[in-house]
Design a protein around this motif. Structure first.
Motif, short mmCIF file in Angstrom:
data_model
loop_
_atom_site.label_atom_id
_atom_site.label_comp_id
_atom_site.label_asym_id
_atom_site.label_seq_id
_atom_site.Cartn_x
_atom_site.Cartn_y
_atom_site.Cartn_z
N THR A 61 0.88 -1.13 0.00
CA THR A 61 -0.08 -0.07 -0.11
C THR A 61 0.89 1.27 -0.12
OG1 THR A 61 -0.08 -0.07 2.54
CG2 THR A 61 -1.65 -1.27 1.51
N PRO A 62 0.42 2.37 -0.24
CA PRO A 62 1.17 3.78 -0.38
C PRO A 62 1.66 3.78 1.09
CG PRO A 62 -0.87 4.13 -1.70
CD PRO A 62 -1.05 2.55 -0.94
N ARG A 63 0.80 3.48 2.29
CA ARG A 63 1.30 3.69 3.55
C ARG A 63 2.56 2.62 3.82
NH1 ARG A 63 0.48 1.12 8.46
NH2 ARG A 63 0.32 2.46 10.28
N THR A 64 2.62 1.57 3.41
CA THR A 64 3.61 0.66 3.64
C THR A 64 4.75 1.04 2.79
OG1 THR A 64 2.01 -1.22 3.91
CG2 THR A 64 4.49 -1.94 3.40
N LEU A 65 4.69 1.62 1.61
CA LEU A 65 5.66 1.89 0.71
C LEU A 65 6.33 3.09 1.60
CD1 LEU A 65 7.25 1.31 -1.90
CD2 LEU A 65 5.64 3.02 -3.21
N ALA A 66 5.57 4.16 2.12
CA ALA A 66 6.15 5.17 2.46
C ALA A 66 6.82 4.81 3.94
CB ALA A 66 4.89 6.17 2.88
N LEU A 67 6.56 4.14 4.84
CA LEU A 67 6.95 3.66 6.07
C LEU A 67 8.25 2.85 5.73
CD1 LEU A 67 3.97 2.41 8.00
CD2 LEU A 67 5.40 4.20 8.66
N ASP A 68 8.40 2.06 4.64
CA ASP A 68 9.60 1.26 4.37
C ASP A 68 10.79 2.29 3.99
OD1 ASP A 68 8.32 -0.97 5.37
OD2 ASP A 68 8.17 -2.08 3.25
N GLY A 69 10.20 3.27 3.22
CA GLY A 69 11.05 4.19 2.80
C GLY A 69 11.88 5.12 3.93
N MET A 70 10.99 5.50 4.77
CA MET A 70 11.47 6.13 6.34
C MET A 70 12.31 4.96 6.76
SD MET A 70 8.48 8.72 7.40
CE MET A 70 6.95 7.43 7.36
N PHE A 71 11.88 3.77 7.07
CA PHE A 71 12.59 2.70 7.55
C PHE A 71 13.90 2.62 7.06
CE2 PHE A 71 8.41 0.58 9.39
CZ PHE A 71 8.40 1.35 10.44
N THR A 72 13.98 2.76 5.88
CA THR A 72 15.23 2.48 5.22
C THR A 72 16.11 3.42 5.31
OG1 THR A 72 14.21 1.12 3.31
CG2 THR A 72 16.16 2.41 2.60
N ALA A 73 15.61 4.82 5.02
CA ALA A 73 16.53 6.19 5.22
C ALA A 73 17.15 6.07 6.71
CB ALA A 73 15.52 7.44 5.05
N LEU A 74 16.26 5.70 7.68
CA LEU A 74 16.70 5.72 9.11
C LEU A 74 17.78 4.71 9.41
CD1 LEU A 74 16.54 7.17 11.74
CD2 LEU A 74 14.69 5.50 12.50
N LEU A 75 17.66 3.67 8.65
CA LEU A 75 18.77 2.64 8.56
C LEU A 75 20.14 3.10 7.90
CD1 LEU A 75 19.29 -0.46 9.40
CD2 LEU A 75 18.65 -1.12 7.28
N ILE A 76 20.02 3.72 7.14
CA ILE A 76 21.15 4.32 6.48
C ILE A 76 21.98 5.31 7.25
CG2 ILE A 76 21.84 5.77 4.25
CD1 ILE A 76 19.64 4.40 2.49
N LEU A 77 21.00 6.24 7.86
CA LEU A 77 21.38 7.31 8.58
C LEU A 77 22.16 7.12 10.01
CD1 LEU A 77 18.64 10.08 8.48
CD2 LEU A 77 21.02 10.17 7.39
N LEU A 78 21.46 5.71 10.64
CA LEU A 78 22.14 5.36 11.86
C LEU A 78 23.30 4.45 11.33
CD1 LEU A 78 18.70 4.03 13.64
CD2 LEU A 78 20.32 6.07 14.08
N GLY A 79 23.53 3.80 10.15
CA GLY A 79 24.49 3.08 9.87
C GLY A 79 25.72 3.94 9.66
N MET A 80 25.64 5.17 9.31
CA MET A 80 26.59 6.31 9.07
C MET A 80 27.10 6.94 10.16
SD MET A 80 25.35 8.32 5.89
CE MET A 80 25.05 7.87 4.25
N ILE A 81 26.35 6.66 11.54
CA ILE A 81 26.78 7.09 12.79
C ILE A 81 27.47 6.10 13.55
CG2 ILE A 81 25.90 8.08 15.04
CD1 ILE A 81 23.59 9.13 13.57
N LYS A 82 28.86 6.42 13.78
CA LYS A 82 29.74 5.36 14.63
C LYS A 82 30.18 5.95 15.75
CE LYS A 82 30.92 2.81 10.49
NZ LYS A 82 29.93 3.42 9.52
N LEU A 83 29.80 5.46 16.91
CA LEU A 83 30.50 5.90 18.24
C LEU A 83 31.88 5.16 18.20
CD1 LEU A 83 27.48 5.14 20.64
CD2 LEU A 83 28.20 7.11 19.56
N PRO A 84 32.80 6.19 18.47
CA PRO A 84 34.31 5.59 18.37
C PRO A 84 34.74 4.67 19.61
CG PRO A 84 34.16 7.78 19.00
CD PRO A 84 32.60 7.58 18.52
N SER A 85 35.81 4.02 19.54
CA SER A 85 36.32 3.08 20.73
C SER A 85 37.70 3.47 20.71
CB SER A 85 35.85 1.72 20.20
OG SER A 85 36.73 0.83 21.06
N ILE A 86 38.47 3.16 21.80
CA ILE A 86 39.86 3.24 22.12
C ILE A 86 40.60 2.42 21.32
CG2 ILE A 86 39.55 4.57 24.13
CD1 ILE A 86 40.33 2.09 25.35
N LEU A 87 39.85 1.02 21.00
CA LEU A 87 40.26 0.11 20.05
C LEU A 87 40.23 0.11 18.88
CD1 LEU A 87 39.22 -3.08 22.59
CD2 LEU A 87 41.48 -1.73 22.34
#
Length: 167
Positions: free
Chosen positions: A10-36
């Motif tokens: 449905t258009p709703r599912t398609l829109a939600l999946d697009g937002m879930f995809t965008a959030l997955l991409i954005l969160l994948g770009m954010i990396k918390l550093p480590s001393i190792l």
């Protein structure tokens, strides 16, 4: 009785999946550093585990494939990055899908997915697996803790039908 589940896009599912995809991409770009070296933590891992619990394995896998394709097109991922990400997605997704509603399975799915991805990475790079797994341990622990904290919050997002049904 064998009932087939029909999937309607449905258009709703398609829109939600697009937002879930965008959030997955954005969160994948954010990396918390480590001393190792090599032990940084991606915020997309706990989100991905909660996402598969919320939308189901196949829909989650589609979202992951779309995220990987976008990252390939943007030049932020290589085929090797996509391979490692897909190993994580399949391993973590199967654990959550095969043990639905089990909080302990969700907490363990991220670390197991990371472990499987590191084993594949070691094979691709031709390096010993133990140093890669050792460097990933802090992120694995952080993923498990974040999943436990994030899951109740993500359960309330519209479009997370499976989580809402399990309450």
């Amino acid at each position: 009785m064998n009932r087939e589940r029909t999937v309607s896009i449905t258009p709703r599912t398609l829109a939600l999946d697009g937002m879930f995809t965008a959030l997955l991409i954005l969160l994948g770009m954010i990396k918390l550093p480590s001393i190792l070296p090599g032990a940084e933590f991606q915020l997309s891992a706990p989100y991905a585990v909660c996402l598969v619990a919320g939308v189901g394995f196949w829909r989650y896998l589609g979202i992951g494939v779309c995220a990987s394709l976008v990252q390939l097109m943007m030049g932020t991922h290589t085929l090797w990055n996509v391979l490692v990400a897909m190993v994580f997605r399949v391993a973590a997704g199967l654990i959550v899908s095969l043990l639905p509603g089990k909080k302990w399975a969700m907490v363990l799915a991220g670390p197991v997915g990371t472990g499987c991805a590191r084993v594949v990475l070691a094979g691709v790079l031709g390096v010993p697996v133990l140093p890669l797994l050792g460097a990933a341990v802090p992120g694995m622990v952080f993923t498990g803790v974040c999943v436990a904290l994030l899951e109740p919050v993500l359960r309330r997002i519209p479009g997370m039908e499976q989580c809402a049904r399990e309450e």
